[in-house]
Design a protein around this motif. Structure first.
Motif, PDB file in Angstrom:
ATOM      1  N   UNK A  79       0.387  -2.185   2.964  1.00 54.44           N
ATOM      2  CA  UNK A  79      -0.735  -1.763   3.804  1.00 54.44           C
ATOM      3  C   UNK A  79      -2.068  -2.252   3.257  1.00 54.44           C
ATOM      4  N   UNK A  80      -3.091  -2.030   4.059  1.00 48.87           N
ATOM      5  CA  UNK A  80      -4.449  -2.401   3.689  1.00 48.87           C
ATOM      6  C   UNK A  80      -5.175  -1.120   3.259  1.00 48.87           C
ATOM      7  N   UNK A  81      -5.818  -1.194   2.113  1.00 47.17           N
ATOM      8  CA  UNK A  81      -6.436  -0.012   1.498  1.00 47.17           C
ATOM      9  C   UNK A  81      -7.396   0.729   2.439  1.00 47.17           C
ATOM     10  N   UNK A  82      -8.243  -0.005   3.163  1.00 49.76           N
ATOM     11  CA  UNK A  82      -9.250   0.662   4.000  1.00 49.76           C
ATOM     12  C   UNK A  82      -8.626   1.378   5.201  1.00 49.76           C
ATOM     13  N   UNK A  83      -7.349   1.115   5.479  1.00 52.43           N
ATOM     14  CA  UNK A  83      -6.676   1.819   6.573  1.00 52.43           C
ATOM     15  C   UNK A  83      -6.275   3.238   6.178  1.00 52.43           C
ATOM     16  N   UNK A  84      -6.412   3.542   4.900  1.00 50.21           N
ATOM     17  CA  UNK A  84      -6.021   4.869   4.416  1.00 50.21           C
ATOM     18  C   UNK A  84      -7.260   5.527   3.790  1.00 50.21           C
ATOM     19  N   UNK A  85      -8.061   6.214   4.616  1.00 50.77           N
ATOM     20  CA  UNK A  85      -9.356   6.723   4.136  1.00 50.77           C
ATOM     21  C   UNK A  85      -9.231   7.740   3.000  1.00 50.77           C
ATOM     22  N   UNK A  86      -8.027   8.294   2.816  1.00 52.62           N
ATOM     23  CA  UNK A  86      -7.840   9.274   1.736  1.00 52.62           C
ATOM     24  C   UNK A  86      -8.132   8.679   0.358  1.00 52.62           C
ATOM     25  N   UNK A  87      -7.999   7.344   0.208  1.00 48.58           N
ATOM     26  CA  UNK A  87      -8.321   6.737  -1.095  1.00 48.58           C
ATOM     27  C   UNK A  87      -9.768   7.026  -1.476  1.00 48.58           C
ATOM     28  N   UNK A  88     -10.673   6.793  -0.516  1.00 46.56           N
ATOM     29  CA  UNK A  88     -12.098   6.989  -0.832  1.00 46.56           C
ATOM     30  C   UNK A  88     -12.428   8.478  -0.947  1.00 46.56           C
ATOM     31  N   UNK A  89     -11.709   9.289  -0.202  1.00 41.78           N
ATOM     32  CA  UNK A  89     -11.960  10.732  -0.304  1.00 41.78           C
ATOM     33  C   UNK A  89     -11.562  11.260  -1.681  1.00 41.78           C
ATOM     34  N   UNK A  90     -10.430  10.812  -2.175  1.00 41.92           N
ATOM     35  CA  UNK A  90     -10.026  11.245  -3.518  1.00 41.92           C
ATOM     36  C   UNK A  90     -10.929  10.613  -4.573  1.00 41.92           C
ATOM     37  N   UNK A 134      -7.924   6.557  -7.988  1.00 44.01           N
ATOM     38  CA  UNK A 134      -7.574   7.301  -6.772  1.00 44.01           C
ATOM     39  C   UNK A 134      -6.446   6.601  -6.009  1.00 44.01           C
ATOM     40  N   UNK A 135      -6.509   5.253  -5.943  1.00 41.72           N
ATOM     41  CA  UNK A 135      -5.443   4.478  -5.278  1.00 41.72           C
ATOM     42  C   UNK A 135      -4.072   4.868  -5.830  1.00 41.72           C
ATOM     43  N   UNK A 136      -4.031   5.004  -7.129  1.00 43.75           N
ATOM     44  CA  UNK A 136      -2.763   5.235  -7.824  1.00 43.75           C
ATOM     45  C   UNK A 136      -2.335   6.692  -7.709  1.00 43.75           C
ATOM     46  N   UNK A 137      -3.298   7.582  -7.993  1.00 40.89           N
ATOM     47  CA  UNK A 137      -2.957   9.003  -8.092  1.00 40.89           C
ATOM     48  C   UNK A 137      -2.614   9.612  -6.738  1.00 40.89           C
ATOM     49  N   UNK A 138      -3.211   9.087  -5.680  1.00 43.51           N
ATOM     50  CA  UNK A 138      -2.981   9.696  -4.372  1.00 43.51           C
ATOM     51  C   UNK A 138      -1.517   9.545  -3.929  1.00 43.51           C
ATOM     52  N   UNK A 139      -0.817   8.557  -4.497  1.00 43.13           N
ATOM     53  CA  UNK A 139       0.620   8.405  -4.195  1.00 43.13           C
ATOM     54  C   UNK A 139       1.515   9.020  -5.258  1.00 43.13           C
ATOM     55  N   UNK A 140       0.929   9.671  -6.247  1.00 45.36           N
ATOM     56  CA  UNK A 140       1.717  10.266  -7.329  1.00 45.36           C
ATOM     57  C   UNK A 140       2.611   9.201  -7.969  1.00 45.36           C
ATOM     58  N   UNK A 310      -0.483   6.885   4.866  1.00 46.92           N
ATOM     59  CA  UNK A 310      -1.392   8.000   5.184  1.00 46.92           C
ATOM     60  C   UNK A 310      -0.710   9.348   5.112  1.00 46.92           C
ATOM     61  N   UNK A 311       0.561   9.390   5.550  1.00 44.59           N
ATOM     62  CA  UNK A 311       1.278  10.667   5.479  1.00 44.59           C
ATOM     63  C   UNK A 311       1.331  11.161   4.041  1.00 44.59           C
ATOM     64  N   UNK A 312       1.685  10.252   3.140  1.00 44.06           N
ATOM     65  CA  UNK A 312       1.812  10.642   1.730  1.00 44.06           C
ATOM     66  C   UNK A 312       0.437  10.990   1.165  1.00 44.06           C
ATOM     67  N   UNK A 313      -0.538  10.131   1.445  1.00 40.16           N
ATOM     68  CA  UNK A 313      -1.877  10.311   0.874  1.00 40.16           C
ATOM     69  C   UNK A 313      -2.517  11.605   1.379  1.00 40.16           C
ATOM     70  N   UNK A 314      -2.322  11.900   2.641  1.00 40.70           N
ATOM     71  CA  UNK A 314      -2.930  13.113   3.210  1.00 40.70           C
ATOM     72  C   UNK A 314      -2.355  14.358   2.551  1.00 40.70           C
ATOM     73  N   UNK A 315      -1.077  14.319   2.233  1.00 38.69           N
ATOM     74  CA  UNK A 315      -0.436  15.459   1.562  1.00 38.69           C
ATOM     75  C   UNK A 315      -1.083  15.724   0.208  1.00 38.69           C
TER      76      UNK A 315
END
Ligand code: ATP
Ligand code: MG
Length: 330
Positions: A79-90, A134-140, A310-315
């Motif tokens: 995927x493309x990083x900017x498509x998953x806004x949770x990265x910047x939120x975290x 954040x990129x890394x941690x948001x996916x555990x 996004x599903x994983x990141x949002x969780x």
């Protein structure tokens, strides 16, 4: 299955041999054993100034190259990083846990900012490693395949995960850097004391350039005094770098190569390495062209990847927001 996450910046038209041997080769291997998340990190690519049209093109080009190298969207989430806004939120939350001095010790920031005019150095370049955390941690993620140059950023990521966990309760997996032994740092062919890099295009072997150009670059690679073909990174950094690349692309051990080239010259090594690179990139380039011929399909792959990511990141983000005391939205 353990998780793996890694990213690459769309900061050039082409990936180079260092990207491939230091990191991307591992991405392909690890998708077999891990739940893999791989992204084109476009947010990181705007930290040093950029051209919008070029960025769009390079983001697609990057995805096409990853697919051509063997990333399989059925196995890995691409995927493309900017498509998953949770990265910047975290990332914002992580910025508030990062010391100013701690961020200031990052050597990539020091190197890259030193190459720009002081007025042009952005705050984004400074906080880059925090977004990467954040990129890394948001996916555990358990493992992060990267080259040696990213070791310090991974250490920061681990520290931030541990800091968050001890302040707010066990939340993040503390990830481990996965850095290959032999090919952790591929050096520039014109200056074998610095790493091959997209942003310093000197002796860089680009996977998408005309293979004849690569052959030429290898032929004119800076080598060392003396004539023996020996692996000796201290005294013979140029030849050692060529041996590492050759060994990695052929699967032959360095000792085996040293024996085979006994009594031969640098010219022989360069010629055969050039041929090896040519044989590697030719079918690769063919595949890239195939993916670029169908941008709609490419975008579909990326869209599907982003949906899953996004599903994983949002969780994760939901848990984080709760732990730090944000009220849930009504
Ligand atoms: P830039 O100069 O824009 O930072 P880059 O060439 O360093 O570009 P990145 O997108 O930053 O490429 O990095 C992608 C991956 O390639 C990272 O895991 C990084 O550690 C790895 N990598 C980059 N250069 C090398 C190299 N010379 N040897 C081994 N690995 C490398
Ligand atoms: Mg880099």
């Amino acid at each position: 299955r353990p998780r793996v996450l890694s990213g690459i910046q769309p900061t050039a038209d082409s990936f180079h041999l260092g990207n491939y041997l230091g990191a991307l080769r591992e991405w392909v291997v690890m998708q077999e054993t891990h739940d893999a998340f791989y992204c084109v990190v476009d947010l990181h690519a705007i930290t040093m100034g950029h051209d919008p049209e070029l960025l769009r093109r390079r983001t697609r080009l990057s995805a096409a190259q990853l697919l051509a190298l063997g990333i399989d969207p059925e196995r890995a989430t691409l995927f493309v990083q900017s498509h998953v806004p949770e990265h910047t939120q975290l990332s914002w939350v992580m910025e508030c846990l990062t010391g100013f001095g701690e961020a200031g010790r990052m050597t990539q920031f020091k190197d890259k900012s030193a190459r720009q005019e002081a007025d042009h150095v952005s705050v984004g370049l400074f906080t880059y490693p925090v977004l990467q955390a954040a990129d890394i941690l948001i996916y555990q993620a358990d493992a992060v395949p990267v080259g040696e140059d990213q070791r310090q950023h991974l250490e920061l990521t681990r520290n931030l995960a541990q800091r968050f966990n001890s302040r707010f309760g066990e939340t993040f997996t503390v990830p481990a850097a996965h850095i290959p032994k032999e090919t952790a740092k591929i050096f520039d062919l014109q200056d074998p004391t610095v790493k091959m890099s997209k942003s310093v295009p000197a002796g860089v072997v680009e996977l998408l350039e005309d293979p004849k150009r690569s052959v030429k670059k290898i032929r004119s690679a800076v080598t060392d005094a003396g004539r023996e073909i020996q692996y000796d990174p201290e005294n013979k950094p140029g030849v050692s770098n060529l041996l590492v690349i050759y060994s990695a692309l052929t699967g032959r051990s360095i000792a085996d190569l040293e024996a085979a080239y006994e009594g031969k010259g640098y010219g022989d090594l360069k010629k055969e390495l050039g041929q090896t690179v040519l044989e590697f990139v030719t079918p690769f380039q063919e595949k890239v062209r195939g993916y670029l011929d169908d941008p709609a399909e490419l975008d579909k792959v990326l869209r599907r990847g982003a949906e899953h990511a996004r599903e994983v990141a949002a969780g994760t983000l939901k848990t984080v927001y709760d732990r730090i005391g944000f009220l849930p939205p009504a």
